[in-house]
Design an enzyme around this catalytic site. Structure first.
Site, PDB file in Angstrom:
ATOM      1  CG  PHE A  73     -19.252  12.681  10.628  1.00  0.00           C
ATOM      2  CD1 PHE A  73     -19.969  11.830  11.467  1.00  0.00           C
ATOM      3  CD2 PHE A  73     -18.573  13.750  11.187  1.00  0.00           C
ATOM      4  CE1 PHE A  73     -20.015  12.055  12.834  1.00  0.00           C
ATOM      5  CE2 PHE A  73     -18.614  13.987  12.558  1.00  0.00           C
ATOM      6  CZ  PHE A  73     -19.329  13.141  13.383  1.00  0.00           C
TER       7      PHE A  73
ATOM      8  CG  PHE B  22     -29.471   7.347   4.289  1.00  0.00           C
ATOM      9  CD1 PHE B  22     -28.642   8.051   3.441  1.00  0.00           C
ATOM     10  CD2 PHE B  22     -28.929   6.280   5.001  1.00  0.00           C
ATOM     11  CE1 PHE B  22     -27.307   7.714   3.298  1.00  0.00           C
ATOM     12  CE2 PHE B  22     -27.590   5.930   4.878  1.00  0.00           C
ATOM     13  CZ  PHE B  22     -26.782   6.652   4.021  1.00  0.00           C
TER      14      PHE B  22
ATOM     15  N   GLY C 161     -24.669  -2.214   3.911  1.00  0.00           N
ATOM     16  CA  GLY C 161     -23.492  -3.040   4.136  1.00  0.00           C
ATOM     17  C   GLY C 161     -22.302  -2.119   4.281  1.00  0.00           C
TER      18      GLY C 161
ATOM     19  CE  LYS D 249     -16.255  -0.572  11.689  1.00  0.00           C
ATOM     20  NZ  LYS D 249     -15.790   0.479  12.557  1.00  0.00           N
TER      21      LYS D 249
ATOM     22  CB  THR E  63     -12.409   0.010  14.932  1.00  0.00           C
ATOM     23  OG1 THR E  63     -13.380   0.798  14.193  1.00  0.00           O
ATOM     24  CG2 THR E  63     -11.380   0.922  15.513  1.00  0.00           C
TER      25      THR E  63
ATOM     26  CE  LYS F 113      -4.027  -0.498   2.467  1.00  0.00           C
ATOM     27  NZ  LYS F 113      -4.755  -0.500   3.754  1.00  0.00           N
TER      28      LYS F 113
ATOM     29  CB  ALA G 171     -37.198   0.183   0.115  1.00  0.00           C
TER      30      ALA G 171
ATOM     31  CB  CYS H 216     -19.100   2.367   8.317  1.00  0.00           C
ATOM     32  SG  CYS H 216     -17.516   2.809   7.591  1.00  0.00           S
TER      33      CYS H 216
HETATM   34  C1  UGA Z   1     -21.404   5.573   6.291  1.00  0.00           C
HETATM   35  C2  UGA Z   1     -22.008   6.935   6.707  1.00  0.00           C
HETATM   36  O1  UGA Z   1     -22.978   7.353   5.738  1.00  0.00           O
HETATM   37  C3  UGA Z   1     -20.908   7.998   6.814  1.00  0.00           C
HETATM   38  O2  UGA Z   1     -21.467   9.219   7.280  1.00  0.00           O
HETATM   39  C4  UGA Z   1     -19.845   7.493   7.799  1.00  0.00           C
HETATM   40  O3  UGA Z   1     -18.773   8.402   7.914  1.00  0.00           O
HETATM   41  C5  UGA Z   1     -19.279   6.178   7.301  1.00  0.00           C
HETATM   42  O4  UGA Z   1     -20.360   5.210   7.198  1.00  0.00           O
HETATM   43  C6  UGA Z   1     -18.263   5.689   8.301  1.00  0.00           C
HETATM   44  O5  UGA Z   1     -18.657   5.323   9.409  1.00  0.00           O
HETATM   45  O6  UGA Z   1     -17.071   5.787   8.024  1.00  0.00           O
HETATM   46  P1  UGA Z   1     -20.618   4.573   3.946  1.00  0.00           P
HETATM   47  O7  UGA Z   1     -20.391   3.297   4.705  1.00  0.00           O
HETATM   48  O8  UGA Z   1     -19.574   5.056   3.006  1.00  0.00           O
HETATM   49  O9  UGA Z   1     -20.875   5.766   4.981  1.00  0.00           O
HETATM   50  O10 UGA Z   1     -21.948   4.373   3.080  1.00  0.00           O
HETATM   51  P2  UGA Z   1     -23.440   4.929   3.100  1.00  0.00           P
HETATM   52  O11 UGA Z   1     -23.603   5.892   2.014  1.00  0.00           O
HETATM   53  O12 UGA Z   1     -23.862   5.322   4.462  1.00  0.00           O
HETATM   54  O13 UGA Z   1     -24.231   3.604   2.690  1.00  0.00           O
HETATM   55  C7  UGA Z   1     -24.263   2.496   3.580  1.00  0.00           C
HETATM   56  C8  UGA Z   1     -25.105   1.373   3.028  1.00  0.00           C
HETATM   57  O14 UGA Z   1     -26.484   1.716   3.088  1.00  0.00           O
HETATM   58  C9  UGA Z   1     -24.836   1.013   1.562  1.00  0.00           C
HETATM   59  O15 UGA Z   1     -24.789  -0.405   1.461  1.00  0.00           O
HETATM   60  C10 UGA Z   1     -26.019   1.579   0.819  1.00  0.00           C
HETATM   61  O16 UGA Z   1     -26.322   0.856  -0.338  1.00  0.00           O
HETATM   62  C11 UGA Z   1     -27.117   1.432   1.865  1.00  0.00           C
HETATM   63  N1  UGA Z   1     -28.244   2.380   1.687  1.00  0.00           N
HETATM   64  C12 UGA Z   1     -28.036   3.716   1.777  1.00  0.00           C
HETATM   65  C13 UGA Z   1     -29.528   1.895   1.470  1.00  0.00           C
HETATM   66  O17 UGA Z   1     -29.756   0.668   1.392  1.00  0.00           O
HETATM   67  N2  UGA Z   1     -30.568   2.781   1.332  1.00  0.00           N
HETATM   68  C14 UGA Z   1     -30.372   4.120   1.411  1.00  0.00           C
HETATM   69  O18 UGA Z   1     -31.365   4.869   1.280  1.00  0.00           O
HETATM   70  C15 UGA Z   1     -29.082   4.600   1.641  1.00  0.00           C
END
Ligand code: UGA
Length: 433
Positions: free
Chosen positions: A145, A245, A253, A259, A84, A34, A248, A256
């Site tokens: 975030f 968000f 997954g 877990k 983590t 890396k 549906a 973040c």
């Molecule tokens: C998430 C948070 O959104 C960030 O704010 C946070 O900083 C990050 O985790 C972290 O803890 O580091 P991320 O894991 O990149 O970010 O992805 P998201 O955009 O939150 O999506 C998470 C999951 O939810 C994805 O699998 C997505 O497909 C799903 N999702 C999202 C849905 O099924 N429906 C929605 O309406 C939105």
């Protein structure tokens, strides 16, 4: 000079963005390959806009990477950005990388330098780490975030900056680093260490709850004949609810949300506050149930007989614009269907290599035409833009049976139905051409 420890999705982005703000940055990682690739200005994973930022700042000499912690000896601030992950077989987070990084930095950090945790940790971790530090060093917590796919945007233009600090001096040092963001109007929230740690897991728990809420509504729509996409749109107009968000589908997954809610529950147990987060257990179950519901739809369409049936899977990443396959609902479904005997082929524009590494027994296709060829059912599981651009008429000429399950409620349903497809989705009753 700033040090960044851990150069994964979070650390590499933070290091490049801090260099972009004009700081001299050194990134440290124990993974030699890396470090080698980052040192050449090449990003070892996919994240929009980051390759350009990385290459530019490495070339400008403001950003370099090493495996040697001693090179952090002159840093004024050390950002801890290591992972983590969930402990195998447990809900709790594995803090060994955080602990090892803090110990390694403490051994070489110059007196007066500030250690700043960015990793997501259970509440109370920073206090415990702080107690382990020599008196000439101080620890602050500054949760991150950023969303994958928008990592650069979220780092350079975050919707808030949260810092957990133990002294005015620490807060002022952090304000200096983030000066240009604060000037741009980014809200600044100063808290104690525990609250700062909690803000992060509370935010992710809320987001997970929102997704599972709409997926629970999808189950009710399936049971009653409603349409969850219309329902989500309608409730989203209430500004107290908001329309984001509420998509549906097969659920959340990634590295973040899943877990983090589990680690939060585990910590609540330790704190004697189990009941307060009991609802997160349900959020987790609803989320995992969505994957099972897609598999049930497949079984229904194939009359329970999955053996040797050719199934095309569109998407392997846990979400679009990322090549991250950690706890990817799409891959989980693909693997479960393959385990039931089906002949599964997976396509993804960016995540095939990481997916193959994790599940070498899966079959992968390098083009959409190839994945669709002779399929008896098509599963749309990660909502990449290129999948919305598929021409359903052409796609129909490639498959053996024109049945599609939209696991993300993101395709133009009428277009597919008009082209003669049987169209299925979670929370939306079947409509035929
Ligand atoms: C998430 C948070 O959104 C960030 O704010 C946070 O900083 C990050 O985790 C972290 O803890 O580091 P991320 O894991 O990149 O970010 O992805 P998201 O955009 O939150 O999506 C998470 C999951 O939810 C994805 O699998 C997505 O497909 C799903 N999702 C999202 C849905 O099924 N429906 C929605 O309406 C939105």
């Amino acid at each position: 000079m700033l040090g960044v420890i851990g150069t994964g999705y979070l650390g590499a982005t933070h290091a490049a963005c801090m260099a972009e703000l004009g700081f001299d940055v050194v990134g440290v990682d124990t993974d030699e390959s890396k470090v080698r690739s980052l040192s050449q200005g090449e990003l070892p994973f996919y994240e929009p806009d980051l390759p350009e930022l990385l290459a530019k700042n490495v070339a400008a000499g403001r950003l370099r990477f090493t495996t040697d912690f001693n090179e952090l000896a002159n840093a004024d601030m050390h950002f801890i950005c290591v992972g983590t992950p969930q402990q195998p077989g447990k809900n709790a987070a594995d803090l060994s990388y955080v602990k090892a990084s803090v110990a390694a930095v403490a051994a070489i950090a110059k007196p007066g330098s500030l250690l700043v945790g960015k990793s997501t940790v259970p509440v109370g971790t920073a206090d415990a780490l702080s107690a382990s530090l020599p008196s000439h060093l101080e620890l602050a917590w500054n949760p991150e975030f950023l969303r994958e796919g928008f990592a650069v945007e979220d780092t350079l233009r975050p919707n808030r900056l949260v810092v957990g600090v133990q002294s005015d001096r620490a807060e002022n040092l952090l304000k200096e680093v983030y000066q240009s963001l604060i000037k741009d109007g980014v809200p600044w929230i100063s808290a104690d260490l525990r609250t700062a740690e909690l803000v992060k897991v509370a935010a992710n728990s809320f987001l997970a709850t929102k997704i599972s809420f709409i997926n629970a509504m999808a189950e009710i729509c399936d049971a009653s004949g409603g349409d969850v996409t219309v329902l989500a749109k309608a409730i989203g107009y209430d500004p107290r609810i908001g329309n984001r968000f509420l998509q549906a589908g097969i659920g959340f997954g990634g590295g973040c949300l899943p877990k983090d809610i589990r680690a939060f529950m585990a910590r609540a147990d330790e704190l004697g506050a189990t009941q307060a987060l009991e609802f997160l257990r349900e959020i987790d179950s609803i989320n995992l149930r969505a994957r099972k519901r897609v598999i049930e739809l497949v079984r229904r369409d194939l009359s329970e007989a999955l053996k040797s049936k050719r199934i095309a899977v569109l998407g392997a990443a846990f979400k679009p614009d990322s090549d991250d396959v950690r706890d990817s609902p799409a891959l989980d479904i693909a693997v479960q269907i393959q385990a039931a005997g089906a002949d599964v082929v997976v396509h993804d524009p960016k995540a095939i290599e990481p997916a193959r590494k994790r599940f070498p027994a899966l079959n992968f296709a390098s083009s959409i035409d190839e994945v669709l060829k002779d399929a008896e059912i098509v599963l749309h599981l990660t909502e990449w833009k290129i999948y919305r651009e598929i021409d359903p008429v052409k796609a129909k000429s490639l498959v053996s049976k024109a049945i599609i399950i939209d696991g993300r409620n993101a395709l133009d349903r009428n277009k597919w139905i008009d082209a003669g497809w049987q169209f299925r989705a979670l929370g939306v009753s079947d409509k035929e051409a």
